[in-house]
Structure formats: C-alpha cells, structure tokens
Design a protein around this motif. Structure first.
Motif, PDB file in Angstrom:
ATOM      1  N   UNK A   1      -9.286   2.183  -9.412  1.00 29.39           N
ATOM      2  CA  UNK A   1      -7.821   2.339  -9.384  1.00 29.39           C
ATOM      3  C   UNK A   1      -7.281   2.442  -7.966  1.00 29.39           C
ATOM      4  N   UNK A   2      -8.182   2.647  -6.989  1.00 28.55           N
ATOM      5  CA  UNK A   2      -7.739   2.774  -5.587  1.00 28.55           C
ATOM      6  C   UNK A   2      -8.038   1.510  -4.788  1.00 28.55           C
ATOM      7  N   UNK A   3      -8.387   0.454  -5.472  1.00 24.50           N
ATOM      8  CA  UNK A   3      -8.907  -0.756  -4.824  1.00 24.50           C
ATOM      9  C   UNK A   3      -8.057  -1.244  -3.649  1.00 24.50           C
ATOM     10  N   UNK A   4      -6.727  -1.092  -3.763  1.00 26.73           N
ATOM     11  CA  UNK A   4      -5.857  -1.694  -2.743  1.00 26.73           C
ATOM     12  C   UNK A   4      -5.296  -0.706  -1.717  1.00 26.73           C
ATOM     13  N   UNK A   5      -5.820   0.514  -1.666  1.00 21.55           N
ATOM     14  CA  UNK A   5      -5.244   1.483  -0.719  1.00 21.55           C
ATOM     15  C   UNK A   5      -5.547   1.064   0.727  1.00 21.55           C
ATOM     16  N   UNK A   6      -4.678   1.534   1.649  1.00 20.64           N
ATOM     17  CA  UNK A   6      -4.887   1.253   3.080  1.00 20.64           C
ATOM     18  C   UNK A   6      -5.756   2.331   3.724  1.00 20.64           C
ATOM     19  N   UNK A   7      -5.787   3.492   3.058  1.00 25.52           N
ATOM     20  CA  UNK A   7      -6.631   4.573   3.582  1.00 25.52           C
ATOM     21  C   UNK A   7      -6.984   5.485   2.411  1.00 25.52           C
ATOM     22  N   UNK A   8      -8.175   6.056   2.455  1.00 26.51           N
ATOM     23  CA  UNK A   8      -8.545   7.038   1.439  1.00 26.51           C
ATOM     24  C   UNK A   8      -9.004   8.289   2.179  1.00 26.51           C
ATOM     25  N   UNK A   9      -8.663   9.469   1.630  1.00 25.49           N
ATOM     26  CA  UNK A   9      -9.180  10.718   2.189  1.00 25.49           C
ATOM     27  C   UNK A   9     -10.053  11.364   1.121  1.00 25.49           C
ATOM     28  N   UNK A  10     -11.288  11.608   1.481  1.00 26.77           N
ATOM     29  CA  UNK A  10     -12.227  12.271   0.563  1.00 26.77           C
ATOM     30  C   UNK A  10     -12.143  13.769   0.807  1.00 26.77           C
ATOM     31  N   UNK A  11     -11.936  14.530  -0.286  1.00 25.63           N
ATOM     32  CA  UNK A  11     -11.862  15.994  -0.177  1.00 25.63           C
ATOM     33  C   UNK A  11     -12.652  16.609  -1.329  1.00 25.63           C
TER      34      UNK A  11
ATOM     35  N   UNK B   1     -10.755  -3.488   5.082  1.00 30.02           N
ATOM     36  CA  UNK B   1     -10.007  -2.956   6.232  1.00 30.02           C
ATOM     37  C   UNK B   1      -9.410  -1.575   5.950  1.00 30.02           C
ATOM     38  N   UNK B   2      -9.722  -0.987   4.798  1.00 35.79           N
ATOM     39  CA  UNK B   2      -9.156   0.344   4.497  1.00 35.79           C
ATOM     40  C   UNK B   2      -9.838   1.405   5.359  1.00 35.79           C
ATOM     41  N   UNK B   3      -9.043   2.352   5.873  1.00 32.69           N
ATOM     42  CA  UNK B   3      -9.629   3.471   6.623  1.00 32.69           C
ATOM     43  C   UNK B   3     -10.261   4.444   5.629  1.00 32.69           C
ATOM     44  N   UNK B   4     -11.452   4.921   5.952  1.00 34.80           N
ATOM     45  CA  UNK B   4     -12.169   5.843   5.063  1.00 34.80           C
ATOM     46  C   UNK B   4     -12.281   7.189   5.782  1.00 34.80           C
ATOM     47  N   UNK B   5     -11.498   8.167   5.336  1.00 32.39           N
ATOM     48  CA  UNK B   5     -11.478   9.461   6.039  1.00 32.39           C
ATOM     49  C   UNK B   5     -12.151  10.534   5.191  1.00 32.39           C
TER      50      UNK B   5
ATOM     51  N   UNK C   1      10.235  -2.183   7.896  1.00 32.74           N
ATOM     52  CA  UNK C   1      10.065  -1.378   9.117  1.00 32.74           C
ATOM     53  C   UNK C   1       8.566  -1.113   9.336  1.00 32.74           C
ATOM     54  N   UNK C   2       8.095  -1.322  10.570  1.00 32.65           N
ATOM     55  CA  UNK C   2       6.658  -1.102  10.775  1.00 32.65           C
ATOM     56  C   UNK C   2       6.388   0.382  11.061  1.00 32.65           C
ATOM     57  N   UNK C   3       5.292   0.882  10.522  1.00 28.59           N
ATOM     58  CA  UNK C   3       4.930   2.274  10.710  1.00 28.59           C
ATOM     59  C   UNK C   3       3.630   2.317  11.509  1.00 28.59           C
ATOM     60  N   UNK C   4       3.519   3.264  12.484  1.00 28.59           N
ATOM     61  CA  UNK C   4       2.374   3.202  13.391  1.00 28.59           C
ATOM     62  C   UNK C   4       1.022   3.319  12.693  1.00 28.59           C
ATOM     63  N   UNK C   5       0.978   4.075  11.575  1.00 27.23           N
ATOM     64  CA  UNK C   5      -0.323   4.213  10.917  1.00 27.23           C
ATOM     65  C   UNK C   5      -0.603   3.056   9.957  1.00 27.23           C
ATOM     66  N   UNK C   6       0.444   2.339   9.552  1.00 27.20           N
ATOM     67  CA  UNK C   6       0.251   1.186   8.668  1.00 27.20           C
ATOM     68  C   UNK C   6      -0.278   1.542   7.287  1.00 27.20           C
ATOM     69  N   UNK C   7      -0.097   2.798   6.873  1.00 27.27           N
ATOM     70  CA  UNK C   7      -0.607   3.200   5.554  1.00 27.27           C
ATOM     71  C   UNK C   7       0.536   3.062   4.543  1.00 27.27           C
ATOM     72  N   UNK C   8       0.429   2.065   3.682  1.00 26.49           N
ATOM     73  CA  UNK C   8       1.475   1.878   2.658  1.00 26.49           C
ATOM     74  C   UNK C   8       1.096   2.573   1.360  1.00 26.49           C
TER      75      UNK C   8
END
Ligand code: 3HC
Length: 302
Positions: A84-94, A116-120, A1-8
């Motif tokens: 360890x996060x090499x393959x994430x689709x998005x990362x959030x820095x906090x 192509x990972x989103x960097x937030x 199923x496709x998800x609009x944000x595409x973050x797996x």
C-alpha cells in the motif's frame, strides 16, 4: 510549487508512540499525505484516537482551526501492508529497537518501494550503516552503482518523545548515505517544525550516548539504596531544572526501550560505562516496561 524535500507522500511504518507522533507532525505541520501501517490493528486504532485527541486539544487552545484539524486527519490513511506504500517518496520506520527486524523491513522496502524513495529509520541507537546494508536487494553487489544507490537513500531520522512537543530531530548519516538524501531528510524534518542536529553513526548517536549512561546511573543509585526514587527524581528536577527526573524519564521512554538502547551501546563500544544495570534487566524480565503498561519505577493508572 516545488518543495525542498520533494516529499509528496510519506509512509510511516509503526503506529506506536513514535510512529504516530511522526505521522501527526507530518500531516499537520508539513501538510504531507501519510500512509500509516502497523501489523497490529489495535495499535492503529489507539494511535488514531490519540491523534484525534491531540488535534481537538490544539483546536481547543486556538492553535489551529477546526478545518486545519480536519485537513490533517484527512491526510492520514491506514494501509494494510507495505504494498500500500508502493508509491511513497519517503518512508519512516518506527518499530521496536531490534536489528534483525529492522534489517528485514529495509530489505522489504528495497523490494517493494520505488527505487528513488528515501528510506528513513527512527532508530534510537542502532547503526544506520547496518540498516542501509540491508536495503541492497539480494543478489546485487553493495559496491555496484545500483547497490550504492539503493543503500545511499537510507538515513537516520531520530525524533524524540512526545514527537508533537519535542523540538529536535537528530539526523544520522550512514557510511552509504548520499548528500542529496541527507539534504532532503533535513528539509523534511524542518517542514515538520523541528530543529535538526547531525550525528555520526556511532552507537546511540549523540543523544542516547549521553542520555542512557545518565539514566543508568540513576537506576544504579536506586539499586544501591543511595536515595529513594522520589529523591533521585526530585534532585534532578529541582536541582537541575530537568522536566522529569531520570527514573520518570526511563518509565516514559519505556524500560524495554532503555534496555535495548543500553545493550546496543554496550555491545557497540564494549565500554563498561554503558553496561545496563541488573535492576533494569530484572525489571524488563518482569515485563515492567514503564508508563506504556502501567508499571515501571512508578505505577500508572491512566
Ligand atoms: N503526546 C503528545 N503531547 C503530549 C504528550 C504525549 N505523549 N505528553 C504531553 N504532551 C503535551 C501535553 O498535551 C501538553 O500540551 P499543551 O501545551 O498543548 O497543553 C504539553 O505536552 C505539556 O504537558 P503537561 O502539561 O501534561 O505536562 P508537562 O508540562 O509535565 O510536560 C512533557 C510533559 C512534555 C512530557 C515534559 O515532562 C517533558 O518534556 N519531559 C521530558 C521528555 C523527554 O526528555 N523526551 C525525550 C525522551 S528521549 C527520546 O525520546 C529519545 C529516544 O531515542 C529514547
């Protein structure tokens, strides 16, 4: 199923009150696997124990089933480093509100994570444009197509404390942010159960450009002896229906964080209305950071 944000898979850097809260809503509400990293093992331990308590409370209140809680907890994995996060689709820095630290982190993101990972960033006030500039790998021109693409995936995703409770996420676009990055980041925040507002990349964005002068005025009222801490807080709580008075709220956010945001506002605008009060500066000098370490405008024993 496709998800609009595409973050797996999501990465979260920082397991303090904000990072942990972001990991919590991502795992429970967006149902996304989360890779969590903090350089302090103690912080990670505290964070995961808080997550267990929050999940147990939600089960106890009948909001989720024991299986939902188990699944959410099972989605969070602690990783020892950024690799360890090499393959994430998005990362959030906090992490804490310190521009050089954030710049060095985003430079490492650009080196270590997928292109192509989103960097937030969950920053409360620091320029997303400055942070995005740090995500252009060394030796690459920021004006080249590759440079624009690397910075174009950086976005501000500002959650509010306590993240599991507060309904808002403020979305901030850097000058470089692409529309696709913005759309996906917005869709992800919605999947976490949040309403989203957008702000231009100005110091403090909308939220803290309005909140911090208010908190600072309250501190100056106390400094001038206009009223006691209790009367200042009670006036706003009962007179204006605020859930917390401004001094309680400052303690809750963290006085060091309030000061860092106010300094960013003041330096970024050079407007005297944002100048931090001397009392706030002195309290931070004394290492009285509020609720997080037991002493701020009030004392805390829990
Ligand atoms: N983490 C997770 N959940 C928490 C929590 C925390 N740290 N603190 C409280 N909660 C939950 C409680 O578990 C409870 O949940 P329940 O409804 O499932 O039982 C719910 O919040 C209400 O808590 P309480 O009954 O203990 O206490 P209150 O009714 O007084 O609410 C509060 C506590 C939600 C913190 C409320 O006082 C409040 O909304 N305060 C204002 C918070 C605020 O303004 N936050 C924004 C700060 S600014 C910011 O984050 C931006 C940054 O850039 C500075």
């Amino acid at each position: 199923m496709s998800i609009p944000h595409g973050i797996r898979t999501l990465g979260v850097l920082g397991a303090g009150q904000m990072g942990l809260g972001i990991a919590f809503v991502s795992a429970l509400r967006a149902k996304v696997p989360v890779l969590l990293h903090d350089r302090s093992a103690d912080q990670v331990k505290k964070g995961l124990s808080l997550m267990d308590k929050l999940l147990d409370k939600d089960v106890g209140k009948g909001r989720i089933t024991a299986d939902d809680a188990k699944d959410a907890r099972g989605r969070v994995t602690v990783v020892p480093d950024l690799k360890g996060m090499r393959d994430v689709d998005m990362v959030v820095e906090a992490v804490s509100e310190h521009l050089p630290l954030k710049q060095s982190i985003f430079s490492s993101f650009a080196a270590e994570l997928r292109p192509d990972a989103i960097l937030a960033s969950n920053t409360s006030s620091i320029s997303i444009t400055k942070i995005a500039a740090a995500a252009v790998p060394g030796g690459m021109s920021a004006a080249s197509d590759a440079g624009k693409a690397s910075a174009g995936r950086v976005v501000g995703l500002h959650f509010f404390n306590p993240v599991p409770v507060m309904k808002l996420v403020e979305l901030i676009s850097a000058l470089q942010t692409t529309p696709e990055t913005l759309d996906r980041a917005r869709a992800f925040a919605v999947a976490c159960g949040k309403e989203v507002t957008t702000s231009k990349d100005v110091p403090g964005f909308v939220s803290n450009a309005l909140l911090m002068p208010f908190i600072n005025e309250a501190i100056m009222c106390l400094e001038k002896g206009t009223a006691t801490r209790e009367d200042i807080d009670t006036t706003l709580k009962l007179g204006m229906n605020h859930p917390m008075g401004p001094l309680q709220l400052a303690d809750f956010i963290g006085l060091d964080t309030c000061l860092a945001i106010q300094q960013t506002l003041y330096e970024g605008t050079r407007d005297s209305k944002y100048r931090p009060s001397i009392l706030l500066e002195r309290m931070v000098d004394a290492q009285w950071y509020g609720r997080k370490n037991g002493k701020g405008f009030y004392e805390y024993s829990d």
